[in-house]
Write an enzyme that holds these catalytic residues in place. Structure first.
Site, PDB file in Angstrom:
ATOM      1  N   SER A  28       0.829  -1.211   0.000  1.00 26.73           N
ATOM      2  CA  SER A  28       0.000   0.000   0.000  1.00 26.73           C
ATOM      3  C   SER A  28       0.857   1.252   0.000  1.00 26.73           C
ATOM      4  O   SER A  28       1.752   1.405   0.844  1.00 26.73           O
ATOM      5  CB  SER A  28      -0.882   0.051   1.252  1.00 26.73           C
ATOM      6  N   HIS A  58      -2.560   1.361  -4.808  1.00 30.71           N
ATOM      7  CA  HIS A  58      -1.790   0.318  -5.485  1.00 30.71           C
ATOM      8  C   HIS A  58      -1.752   0.625  -6.980  1.00 30.71           C
ATOM      9  O   HIS A  58      -2.531   1.420  -7.491  1.00 30.71           O
ATOM     10  CB  HIS A  58      -2.413  -1.060  -5.234  1.00 30.71           C
ATOM     11  N   TYR A  82      -8.625  -9.824   2.239  1.00 27.08           N
ATOM     12  CA  TYR A  82      -9.896  -9.172   2.615  1.00 27.08           C
ATOM     13  C   TYR A  82     -10.700  -8.690   1.405  1.00 27.08           C
ATOM     14  O   TYR A  82     -11.851  -8.309   1.551  1.00 27.08           O
ATOM     15  CB  TYR A  82      -9.652  -8.008   3.593  1.00 27.08           C
ATOM     16  N   ALA A 110       2.781  -2.015   3.994  1.00 31.68           N
ATOM     17  CA  ALA A 110       2.631  -0.953   4.995  1.00 31.68           C
ATOM     18  C   ALA A 110       2.124  -1.631   6.264  1.00 31.68           C
ATOM     19  O   ALA A 110       1.289  -2.527   6.190  1.00 31.68           O
ATOM     20  CB  ALA A 110       1.630   0.085   4.504  1.00 31.68           C
ATOM     21  N   MET A 205      -2.019  -6.479   6.995  1.00 30.48           N
ATOM     22  CA  MET A 205      -3.095  -7.278   6.387  1.00 30.48           C
ATOM     23  C   MET A 205      -2.628  -8.052   5.145  1.00 30.48           C
ATOM     24  O   MET A 205      -3.438  -8.379   4.283  1.00 30.48           O
ATOM     25  CB  MET A 205      -4.255  -6.356   6.003  1.00 30.48           C
ATOM     26  N   SER A 206      -1.338  -8.317   5.046  1.00 32.58           N
ATOM     27  CA  SER A 206      -0.859  -8.956   3.806  1.00 32.58           C
ATOM     28  C   SER A 206       0.373  -9.800   4.085  1.00 32.58           C
ATOM     29  O   SER A 206       0.633 -10.197   5.221  1.00 32.58           O
ATOM     30  CB  SER A 206      -0.500  -7.873   2.781  1.00 32.58           C
ATOM     31  N   HIS A 241      -7.000   4.202   6.338  1.00 30.76           N
ATOM     32  CA  HIS A 241      -6.310   3.861   5.088  1.00 30.76           C
ATOM     33  C   HIS A 241      -5.713   5.128   4.466  1.00 30.76           C
ATOM     34  O   HIS A 241      -4.614   5.083   3.888  1.00 30.76           O
ATOM     35  CB  HIS A 241      -7.284   3.167   4.121  1.00 30.76           C
TER      36      HIS A 241
HETATM   37  N1  HPA Z   1      -2.873  -2.514  11.111  1.00 27.77           N
HETATM   38  C1  HPA Z   1      -3.046  -3.319  10.032  1.00 27.77           C
HETATM   39  N2  HPA Z   1      -2.621  -2.985   8.821  1.00 27.77           N
HETATM   40  C2  HPA Z   1      -1.961  -1.838   8.680  1.00 27.77           C
HETATM   41  C3  HPA Z   1      -1.747  -0.957   9.744  1.00 27.77           C
HETATM   42  C4  HPA Z   1      -2.225  -1.325  11.035  1.00 27.77           C
HETATM   43  O1  HPA Z   1      -2.064  -0.617  12.040  1.00 27.77           O
HETATM   44  N3  HPA Z   1      -1.074   0.115   9.265  1.00 27.77           N
HETATM   45  C5  HPA Z   1      -0.884  -0.120   7.921  1.00 27.77           C
HETATM   46  N4  HPA Z   1      -1.427  -1.297   7.568  1.00 27.77           N
END
Ligand code: HPA
Length: 267
Positions: A28, A58, A82, A110, A205-206, A241
């Site tokens: 991201s 992206h 997700y 990220a 998340m990845s 986000h």
């Molecule tokens: N949590 C999950 N995914 C993320 C975060 C977070 O704090 N920051 C960037 N991606």
């Protein structure tokens, strides 16, 4: 059914036959790094079976060419679990990467930091991960190849080389454990307290499904997080986000320098 060998042929027709050495998956807010690759950019939409990535921030193109003289394939976007509930979404792109000749993969993402000494704007090299989601992209695989060992999944040699590159540049690159939390909602402060107790240093998340898939395919893997925020409950800053995308460029500049130095030193 899309087939990795046929897709690799299609890509070679457009980008040339030279074998790819290394793949790069950009996270991201990091997709623009793919533009550093000197070569061609093929939209995912031209590659049947490639994911339809719907996350903003992206760049859904496969960039094939040279970066610091090394032939690379940079994926400007990944599909996250997700988006569709499919943890195998990146299997075909990784099969294509292998069919193009690559033996190594660097994943980027990220992430939120769970360590006070690793603030937003930092980069963190993954020493290991915790698959907190309980999901596995290899569920349904039929052969014994599915029993993939995950000791040293984050390749010790690649990590040493990345660390050495960071040292030469004078950039701090702490190592840490990344926890995969499925998203798309962010974590609660209680969940973050739990993940810290479990030994996590960053949360995102990845990445974990792709590490598993890459090891399944026999690719060597390393992964780097750009820290965009302190994890939930650790600071007064609102997590979103938008914030992730706004903060990613801070770490992205360091990430790009480390990647370039890593590639330069392997020639
Ligand atoms: N949590 C999950 N995914 C993320 C975060 C977070 O704090 N920051 C960037 N991606």
């Amino acid at each position: 059914m899309a087939d990795a060998a046929a897709l690799a042929d299609l890509i070679r027709n457009r980008a040339g036959d030279a074998p790819v050495e290394l793949g790069l998956i950009l996270g991201s807010g990091l997709g623009h790094l793919a533009h550093a690759v000197d070569g061609v950019a093929i939209p995912y939409a031209d590659l049947p079976g490639f994911p339809h990535v719907g996350v903003s921030g992206h760049n859904p193109h496969l960039h094939i060419g040279t970066l610091e003289g090394v032939r690379v394939a940079a994926f400007g976007a990944r599909e996250h679990y997700y988006e569709s509930g499919n943890p195998r979404a990146m299997l075909l792109p990784l099969q294509v990467l292998k069919a193009l000749g690559a033996s190594q993969l660097i994943l980027t993402n990220a992430a939120g930091s769970m360590r006070e000494d690793v603030p937003p704007g930092s980069v963190m090299l993954l020493s290991d991960h915790i698959n907190y989601s309980g999901l596995n992209p290899l569920i349904g695989e039929k052969t014994d190849a599915r029993f993939v060992p995950m000791t040293d999944a984050h390749d010790p040699d690649m990590r040493l080389q990345l660390e050495a590159a960071a040292v030469r540049l004078g950039i701090d690159l702490p190592e840490g454990v990344y926890c995969w939390y499925s998203g798309p909602s962010f974590e609660t402060p209680a969940e973050i307290r739990m993940l810290k107790l479990m030994g996590g240093d960053a949360v995102g998340m990845s990445t974990v499904p792709e590490v598993i898939l890459a090891r399944f395919l026999g690719l060597k893997v390393a992964a780097i997080s750009t820290i965009t925020n302190m994890a939930a409950g650790m600071s007064d800053e609102k997590i979103s986000h938008e914030h992730t995308k706004a903060m990613a460029p801070l770490g992205a500049a360091k990430l790009e320098r480390i990647l370039r130095e890593f590639l330069r030193s392997r020639k």
